[in-house]
Enzyme design. Structure first.
Site, PDB file in Angstrom:
ATOM      1  N   GLY A  34       0.819  -1.211   0.000  1.00 10.49           N
ATOM      2  CA  GLY A  34       0.000   0.000   0.000  1.00 10.49           C
ATOM      3  C   GLY A  34       0.848   1.254   0.000  1.00 10.49           C
ATOM      4  O   GLY A  34       2.073   1.195  -0.018  1.00 10.49           O
ATOM      5  N   SER A  35       0.164   2.381  -0.012  1.00  9.34           N
ATOM      6  CA  SER A  35       0.913   3.637   0.078  1.00  9.34           C
ATOM      7  C   SER A  35       0.125   4.614   0.947  1.00  9.34           C
ATOM      8  O   SER A  35      -1.103   4.590   0.974  1.00  9.34           O
ATOM      9  CB  SER A  35       1.119   4.231  -1.317  1.00  9.34           C
ATOM     10  N   GLY A  36       0.871   5.395   1.689  1.00 12.12           N
ATOM     11  CA  GLY A  36       0.241   6.388   2.554  1.00 12.12           C
ATOM     12  C   GLY A  36       0.611   7.779   2.064  1.00 12.12           C
ATOM     13  O   GLY A  36       1.238   7.922   1.015  1.00 12.12           O
ATOM     14  N   ALA A  37       0.242   8.777   2.857  1.00 11.50           N
ATOM     15  CA  ALA A  37       0.522  10.164   2.447  1.00 11.50           C
ATOM     16  C   ALA A  37       2.016  10.411   2.374  1.00 11.50           C
ATOM     17  O   ALA A  37       2.488  11.285   1.660  1.00 11.50           O
ATOM     18  CB  ALA A  37      -0.112  11.110   3.459  1.00 11.50           C
ATOM     19  N   GLN A  38       2.790   9.565   3.117  1.00  8.05           N
ATOM     20  CA  GLN A  38       4.227   9.855   3.179  1.00  8.05           C
ATOM     21  C   GLN A  38       5.074   8.988   2.273  1.00  8.05           C
ATOM     22  O   GLN A  38       6.271   9.198   2.180  1.00  8.05           O
ATOM     23  CB  GLN A  38       4.717   9.621   4.600  1.00  8.05           C
ATOM     24  N   ASP A 152      -5.531  12.833  16.049  1.00  5.45           N
ATOM     25  CA  ASP A 152      -5.998  12.437  14.717  1.00  5.45           C
ATOM     26  C   ASP A 152      -6.083  10.921  14.586  1.00  5.45           C
ATOM     27  O   ASP A 152      -5.820  10.356  13.531  1.00  5.45           O
ATOM     28  CB  ASP A 152      -5.051  13.012  13.652  1.00  5.45           C
TER      29      ASP A 152
HETATM   30  C1  LIG Z   1      -5.836  -7.807   4.835  1.00  2.00           C
HETATM   31  C2  LIG Z   1      -5.606  -6.597   3.990  1.00  2.00           C
HETATM   32  N1  LIG Z   1      -4.299  -6.015   4.272  1.00  2.00           N
HETATM   33  C3  LIG Z   1      -4.194  -4.845   4.955  1.00  2.00           C
HETATM   34  O1  LIG Z   1      -5.167  -4.285   5.448  1.00  2.00           O
HETATM   35  N2  LIG Z   1      -2.921  -4.301   5.048  1.00  2.00           N
HETATM   36  C4  LIG Z   1      -2.675  -3.007   5.708  1.00  2.00           C
HETATM   37  C5  LIG Z   1      -1.702  -3.197   6.857  1.00  2.00           C
HETATM   38  C6  LIG Z   1      -0.426  -3.860   6.331  1.00  2.00           C
HETATM   39  N3  LIG Z   1       0.498  -4.092   7.442  1.00  2.00           N
HETATM   40  C7  LIG Z   1       1.330  -3.110   7.884  1.00  2.00           C
HETATM   41  N4  LIG Z   1       2.183  -3.408   8.874  1.00  2.00           N
HETATM   42  C8  LIG Z   1       3.016  -2.442   9.302  1.00  2.00           C
HETATM   43  C9  LIG Z   1       2.958  -1.191   8.749  1.00  2.00           C
HETATM   44  I1  LIG Z   1       4.271   0.204   9.467  1.00  2.00           I
HETATM   45  C10 LIG Z   1       2.044  -0.894   7.751  1.00  2.00           C
HETATM   46  C11 LIG Z   1       1.842   0.404   7.100  1.00  2.00           C
HETATM   47  C12 LIG Z   1       2.215   1.629   7.580  1.00  2.00           C
HETATM   48  N5  LIG Z   1       1.796   2.586   6.731  1.00  2.00           N
HETATM   49  C13 LIG Z   1       1.156   2.011   5.673  1.00  2.00           C
HETATM   50  C14 LIG Z   1       0.548   2.583   4.561  1.00  2.00           C
HETATM   51  C15 LIG Z   1      -0.067   1.743   3.645  1.00  2.00           C
HETATM   52  C16 LIG Z   1      -0.093   0.357   3.849  1.00  2.00           C
HETATM   53  C17 LIG Z   1       0.525  -0.222   4.970  1.00  2.00           C
HETATM   54  C18 LIG Z   1       1.146   0.628   5.883  1.00  2.00           C
HETATM   55  N6  LIG Z   1       1.216  -1.896   7.325  1.00  2.00           N
HETATM   56  C19 LIG Z   1      -0.741  -5.206   5.671  1.00  2.00           C
HETATM   57  C20 LIG Z   1      -1.733  -4.992   4.544  1.00  2.00           C
END
Ligand SMILES: CCNC(=O)N1CCC(Nc2ncc(I)c(-c3c[nH]c4ccccc34)n2)CC1
Length: 365
Positions: A34-38, A152
């Site tokens: 995935g991707s976040g704002a950062q 937030d």
């Molecule tokens: C079952 C569907 N999967 C799902 O909802 N996911 C999100 C969390 C992801 N796990 C994770 N574990 C640790 C971190 I740090 C992050 C994470 C931080 N910022 C993000 C931004 C986008 C996606 C994931 C992250 N994400 C696994 C995939």
């Protein structure tokens, strides 16, 4: 080769989607999550530990002051916290050799299975529901102990595992958060913002209790409690369900805000039995009825518009619905150094932020 420079042989390049990752060879088998704002986030196998980790790439985090401030704050705070309900920092590196070439930062963190926003559509039993809430309260209490008030909190920045363990992903709004205009395509979610934040009043630590209350309500109802399209609509939805606040609350509003709020049609609001009827709660186990009564009581104390009347984090942790999980070592975990807000409140140029961020990365370990 100086210790500062990234050792060439150690790093390799691989592209995930459209993003180039240049990372140490110990991390293999990258997969996009995935991707976040950062920045962009991948999962990877850390061959040193044999476990999979999350790696976030921050591309040019110093490109503007807002990005730089948020990146700096996140890194400094992640370095200082060590609590099971706050996502942990495992590694921090840059492939760039020196400040002049400095461009990207990579943050390695514990990998979790899913985002809490995925869980809100699942019917949870009281045991899981109360355990998730307990962990949010422990994480937030730990932040408060270090003088960090999140403001937030929302399901998208909370992650969980199959075993129901939970971690808070970020540290919320900077105190001097300039609600700065950002060109990013990301929409800001305000559904969980407390009335005192929406109405620009002062706030204290139980501002985060409101957000946890909204998340609690969403886990019970399976839908967002106050889905406001903007600040005005957000407030309108709060008043529709909880009723017009009493004069004692109005008196604490800024004059122009008070004039607006008092101009709205008076609303009685609903009782919590009407907002959260029995059929929304589990009822298969013998003590489910009592737990439902406790859950509704806690919701009614968390979702109070007036922060002076709202329950505190500590009182939530001792509430009958939550207390069953109370573990001194988790609730009273010694806080890290109190966070020094001055850095983020100091205006630095992009170049100064670049140097501050570079130093944070180089000084790691
Ligand atoms: C079952 C569907 N999967 C799902 O909802 N996911 C999100 C969390 C992801 N796990 C994770 N574990 C640790 C971190 I740090 C992050 C994470 C931080 N910022 C993000 C931004 C986008 C996606 C994931 C992250 N994400 C696994 C995939």
């Amino acid at each position: 080769m100086s210790a500062v420079a990234a050792v060439e042989s150690e790093y390799y390049k691989t592209t995930i989607g459209e993003t180039l990752f240049e990372i140490p060879k110990r991390y293999e088998n990258l997969k996009s999550i995935g991707s976040g704002a950062q920045g962009v986030v991948v999962s990877a196998l850390d061959t040193k530990t044999g476990t999979r980790v999350a790696i976030k790439k921050m591309s040019k985090p110093f490109q503007n002051v807002t990005h730089a401030k948020r990146a700096y704050r996140e890194i400094v705070l992640m370095k200082s916290f060590n609590h099971k309900n706050i996502v942990g920092l495992l590694n921090l590196f840059t492939p760039d050799h020196d400040l002049s070439q400095f461009s990207d930062i990579y943050i390695v963190m514990e990998l979790m299975d899913a985002n809490l926003s995925r869980v809100v559509h699942i019917d949870l039993d009281h045991e899981r529901l109360s355990f998730l809430l307990y962990q949010m309260l422990c994480g937030i209490k730990h932040m408060h102990a270090a003088d960090i008030i999140h403001r937030d909190l929302k399901p998208s920045n909370i992650v969980v595992k199959e075993d129901c363990s939970l971690k808070i992903l970020d540290f919320g709004l900077a105190r001097a958060a300039d609600g700065g205009f950002m060109m990013t395509p990301y929409v800001v979610t305000r559904y969980y913002r407390a009335p005192e934040v929406i109405l620009g009043m002062g706030y204290k630590s139980n501002v985060d209790v409101w957000a946890i209350g909204c998340i609690f309500a969403e886990l019970v109802r399976g839908q967002i409690l106050f889905p406001g399209s903007d600040h005005i609509d957000q407030w309108t939805k709060v008043v529709d369900l909880l009723g017009t606040p009493p004069p004692i609350f109005m008196q604490r509003l800024l004059p122009n805000v008070r004039a607006y709020v008092e101009s709205l049609p008076h609303k009685r609001g609903y009782t919590f039995a009407q907002l959260f009827p029995d059929d929304l709660f589990p009822c298969s186990l013998p003590d489910d009825r009592e737990k439902t009564t406790n859950a509704r009581d806690l919701l009614a104390r968390m979702l109070v518009v007036d922060p002076d009347k709202r329950i505190s984090v500590d009182e939530c942790l001792r509430h009958p619905y939550i207390f069953q999980w109370y573990d001194q070592s988790e609730v009273e975990a010694p806080p890290p150094m109190r966070y020094d807000h001055t850095v983020e409140e100091t205006d630095h140029t992009v170049d100064e932020w670049k140097a501050l961020l570079f130093r944070q990365v180089i000084n790691y370990r």
